[in-house]
Design a protein around this motif. Sequence first.
Motif, PDB file in Angstrom:
ATOM      1  N   UNK A   4       0.842  -1.195   0.000  1.00 36.11           N
ATOM      2  CA  UNK A   4       0.000   0.000   0.000  1.00 36.11           C
ATOM      3  C   UNK A   4       0.878   1.247   0.000  1.00 36.11           C
ATOM      4  N   UNK A   5       0.679   2.098  -0.997  1.00 36.39           N
ATOM      5  CA  UNK A   5       1.413   3.354  -1.116  1.00 36.39           C
ATOM      6  C   UNK A   5       0.524   4.510  -0.661  1.00 36.39           C
ATOM      7  N   UNK A   6      -0.732   4.514  -1.095  1.00 31.05           N
ATOM      8  CA  UNK A   6      -1.703   5.532  -0.717  1.00 31.05           C
ATOM      9  C   UNK A   6      -2.983   4.821  -0.315  1.00 31.05           C
ATOM     10  N   UNK A   7      -3.533   5.229   0.815  1.00 28.02           N
ATOM     11  CA  UNK A   7      -4.827   4.724   1.257  1.00 28.02           C
ATOM     12  C   UNK A   7      -5.487   5.854   2.025  1.00 28.02           C
ATOM     13  N   UNK A   8      -6.283   6.649   1.323  1.00 29.55           N
ATOM     14  CA  UNK A   8      -6.862   7.855   1.890  1.00 29.55           C
ATOM     15  C   UNK A   8      -8.378   7.811   1.774  1.00 29.55           C
ATOM     16  N   UNK A   9      -9.089   7.640   2.900  1.00 24.69           N
ATOM     17  CA  UNK A   9     -10.547   7.605   2.816  1.00 24.69           C
ATOM     18  C   UNK A   9     -11.160   8.951   2.461  1.00 24.69           C
ATOM     19  N   UNK A  10     -10.406  10.045   2.622  1.00 22.07           N
ATOM     20  CA  UNK A  10     -10.907  11.371   2.276  1.00 22.07           C
ATOM     21  C   UNK A  10      -9.882  12.096   1.425  1.00 22.07           C
ATOM     22  N   UNK A  11     -10.265  13.247   0.936  1.00 20.46           N
ATOM     23  CA  UNK A  11      -9.389  14.057   0.086  1.00 20.46           C
ATOM     24  C   UNK A  11      -8.202  14.638   0.865  1.00 20.46           C
ATOM     25  N   UNK A  12      -8.304  14.699   2.189  1.00 22.07           N
ATOM     26  CA  UNK A  12      -7.242  15.287   3.012  1.00 22.07           C
ATOM     27  C   UNK A  12      -5.910  14.609   2.692  1.00 22.07           C
ATOM     28  N   UNK A  13      -4.902  15.398   2.410  1.00 22.06           N
ATOM     29  CA  UNK A  13      -3.578  14.871   2.088  1.00 22.06           C
ATOM     30  C   UNK A  13      -3.386  14.558   0.616  1.00 22.06           C
ATOM     31  N   UNK A  14      -4.474  14.455  -0.123  1.00 24.84           N
ATOM     32  CA  UNK A  14      -4.363  14.106  -1.539  1.00 24.84           C
ATOM     33  C   UNK A  14      -3.974  15.301  -2.395  1.00 24.84           C
ATOM     34  N   UNK A  15      -4.072  16.496  -1.856  1.00 26.51           N
ATOM     35  CA  UNK A  15      -3.765  17.714  -2.612  1.00 26.51           C
ATOM     36  C   UNK A  15      -2.387  17.632  -3.268  1.00 26.51           C
ATOM     37  N   UNK A  16      -1.436  16.956  -2.639  1.00 23.81           N
ATOM     38  CA  UNK A  16      -0.086  16.843  -3.187  1.00 23.81           C
ATOM     39  C   UNK A  16      -0.069  16.134  -4.534  1.00 23.81           C
ATOM     40  N   UNK A  17      -1.107  15.381  -4.854  1.00 21.01           N
ATOM     41  CA  UNK A  17      -1.164  14.617  -6.097  1.00 21.01           C
ATOM     42  C   UNK A  17      -2.048  15.279  -7.147  1.00 21.01           C
ATOM     43  N   UNK A  18      -2.490  16.480  -6.875  1.00 23.65           N
ATOM     44  CA  UNK A  18      -3.511  17.107  -7.708  1.00 23.65           C
ATOM     45  C   UNK A  18      -2.925  17.873  -8.879  1.00 23.65           C
ATOM     46  N   UNK A  19      -3.615  17.766 -10.012  1.00 23.41           N
ATOM     47  CA  UNK A  19      -3.271  18.557 -11.199  1.00 23.41           C
ATOM     48  C   UNK A  19      -4.564  18.984 -11.872  1.00 23.41           C
ATOM     49  N   UNK A  20      -4.616  20.253 -12.275  1.00 22.73           N
ATOM     50  CA  UNK A  20      -5.762  20.790 -12.982  1.00 22.73           C
ATOM     51  C   UNK A  20      -5.314  21.229 -14.371  1.00 22.73           C
ATOM     52  N   UNK A  21      -6.183  21.059 -15.346  1.00 21.34           N
ATOM     53  CA  UNK A  21      -5.826  21.446 -16.711  1.00 21.34           C
ATOM     54  C   UNK A  21      -6.061  22.933 -16.930  1.00 21.34           C
ATOM     55  N   UNK A  22      -5.423  23.422 -17.934  1.00 22.96           N
ATOM     56  CA  UNK A  22      -5.803  24.708 -18.504  1.00 22.96           C
ATOM     57  C   UNK A  22      -6.993  24.410 -19.411  1.00 22.96           C
TER      58      UNK A  22
END
Length: 137
Positions: free
Chosen positions: A48-66
């Motif tokens: 297990x590398x990531x196991x997040x029941x909520x969005x908390x902490x996931x922001x580090x993996x986030x990308x939004x498009x133009x």
Amino acid sequence: FFPLVNVSWTNQECVEPDMTLTYTQLRALSADAVEGATDIFLSINGEVIINSPTFVGAQAYRAQTEEFSYHVPVDSLFLQICNDTVVDVDHDPCAGDGLYVMLAPLPVGTHTLRFGGAFPSMGFTTDAQYTIHVVAP
């Protein structure tokens, strides 16, 4: 580089028939969906590398498009699996958002990646498994 969970919005997905949203509004829809993602996970070879029941902490993996656009032709597989009422159409504007991971090169051998998450507000869950065979150059 791959998405754990991701979404994109265009005016084609709007519920109201005559509704037309701006890119900013579409981006807000995408952001809301990703911020509501739950049960985000990633395992490599069972570890297990990531196991997040909520969005908390996931922001580090986030990308939004133009802002972007794309064209879906009538004979597209996309139309067959998504919505057969969609016609040959240009999607413009589009907005995307998601949680993504970029892995360091894996060693030679066979590896199993399992990843996904849920969008409860959309009634959608994804659980993908890739088997990758890495060979020496």
